[in-house]
Design an enzyme around this catalytic site. Sequence first.
Site, PDB file in Angstrom:
ATOM      1  N   ARG A  41       0.819  -1.215   0.000  1.00  0.00           N
ATOM      2  CA  ARG A  41       0.000   0.000   0.000  1.00  0.00           C
ATOM      3  C   ARG A  41       0.854   1.266   0.000  1.00  0.00           C
ATOM      4  O   ARG A  41       0.410   2.312  -0.486  1.00  0.00           O
ATOM      5  CB  ARG A  41      -0.941   0.005   1.200  1.00  0.00           C
ATOM      6  CG  ARG A  41      -2.169  -0.851   0.968  1.00  0.00           C
ATOM      7  CD  ARG A  41      -3.084  -0.818   2.166  1.00  0.00           C
ATOM      8  NE  ARG A  41      -4.403  -1.334   1.806  1.00  0.00           N
ATOM      9  CZ  ARG A  41      -5.329  -1.644   2.699  1.00  0.00           C
ATOM     10  NH1 ARG A  41      -5.084  -1.497   3.991  1.00  0.00           N
ATOM     11  NH2 ARG A  41      -6.505  -2.090   2.300  1.00  0.00           N
ATOM     12  N   LYS A 206     -15.677 -15.229   6.577  1.00  0.00           N
ATOM     13  CA  LYS A 206     -17.098 -15.046   6.917  1.00  0.00           C
ATOM     14  C   LYS A 206     -18.016 -14.848   5.718  1.00  0.00           C
ATOM     15  O   LYS A 206     -17.784 -13.988   4.878  1.00  0.00           O
ATOM     16  CB  LYS A 206     -17.249 -13.851   7.856  1.00  0.00           C
ATOM     17  CG  LYS A 206     -16.777 -14.183   9.269  1.00  0.00           C
ATOM     18  CD  LYS A 206     -16.461 -12.937  10.045  1.00  0.00           C
ATOM     19  CE  LYS A 206     -17.610 -12.539  10.975  1.00  0.00           C
ATOM     20  NZ  LYS A 206     -17.333 -11.205  11.557  1.00  0.00           N
ATOM     21  N   GLY A 356      -6.976  -6.661   0.743  1.00  0.00           N
ATOM     22  CA  GLY A 356      -5.876  -6.779   1.669  1.00  0.00           C
ATOM     23  C   GLY A 356      -5.305  -8.188   1.740  1.00  0.00           C
ATOM     24  O   GLY A 356      -4.158  -8.418   1.380  1.00  0.00           O
ATOM     25  N   GLY A 380     -12.458  -4.214   1.439  1.00  0.00           N
ATOM     26  CA  GLY A 380     -13.853  -3.788   1.591  1.00  0.00           C
ATOM     27  C   GLY A 380     -14.267  -2.833   0.482  1.00  0.00           C
ATOM     28  O   GLY A 380     -15.380  -2.929  -0.048  1.00  0.00           O
TER      29      GLY A 380
END
Length: 399
Positions: A41, A206, A356, A380
């Site tokens: 990043r 998840k 990520g 996200g």
Amino acid sequence: MSIRTLDDLLAEGLSGRRVLVRADLNVPLDKQTGDITDDGRIRAVLPTLGALVEAGAKVVVCSHLGRPKGAPDPQFSLSPVAGRLGELLGAPVHFATDTVGESARSTVADLADGQVALLENLRFNAGETSKDEAERGAFADQLAAFGDAYVDDAFGAVHRKHASVFDVPARLPHVAGRLVLREVEVLSKLTGAPERPYVVVLGGSKVSDKLAVIEALLPTVDRLLIGGGMCFTFLKAQGLEVGTSLLEKDMVDTCRNLLERADGKILLPVDVVVADAFAPDAAHDTVRVDGIPSHRLGLDVGPETVAGFSAALSQAKTIFWNGPMGVFEMPAFAAGTRGIAEAITKADAFSVVGGGDSAAAVRALGLDESSFGHISTGGGASLEYLEGKTLPGIAALEN
Ligand code: 3PG
Ligand code: MG
């Protein structure tokens, strides 16, 4: 799009002007040593920062790191990032030990043309993430005072309605940086008319995090391959027993409903690697998904699954991948993620790695980054973009 770009700003001439850059320098740190374990990043914002330095701007960079709770917390300091950024830029980065306080004010005031400052973690201030417009606005006023113009190059944070992302651009002339532009350009290819077959691979722990994107993608994709911890909730929905694997009980019905509506587009693992414990040296075996022992937990997808998923990927013309297939940080459970990553690089397809963890997996496994079409810096953010959501940071640049 009505977004002004860094080139528009550079064309105005920036010598001596202060430019506030929101970057996403939220890099993973080693828990023991505090060392940066993946500087992807930081490298991703160098094109924007380099152009500003070259133009003679006084460059004031701000970012969050981790999730501190609105007050200073040394484990989330950006100080190591300032060091690494300076190495990569080949010039010292002046680090302010607070975000909008005395240190920040004097650091910014002392900048010479073409120099770079980094402010301490934005989230050491409650105003950054506040839901209260006035509290966020007051913090945004303080930040905006450090710039004559604002550049958003924090793609990984554009889905956050935070002061530095959403409220500062309302206060300063604002443009999109090179990274934000590139990310939006690539992701818009996926939401537009992707070349088919369009195959999406989702992993990670998840289902609940991925539900919205699965819903949004189902009508669009030709195949949806599901691995990682989240596959066990789907396997359970098919009536299989998953031992002590990760399971979101309250999502089983939702998964069953998705499978019914998926028209066979969703592919699930046929074999998994099960272990006695969540540990790098745990005893483990590969079993069929209908033979998971009640006392063991699945930590990776198995070789037959990799072969099946790879066959689907080899047909693809467009690929999006988000989320590891297993616990790739432990070598015993990395083969699934490695196998899928390799299949993606071999396919004659335009491939995008979102996020990520999957981006970190590509680098941690030593894969060649250039064999992917694009590696997104946003996890996200890229998912929410594909969901078709309005991203506050992008919306703020459009006005
Ligand atoms: C990320 O790592 O996903 C981005 O930096 C955003 O961080 P956040 O999820 O803590 O807002
Ligand atoms: Mg995140």
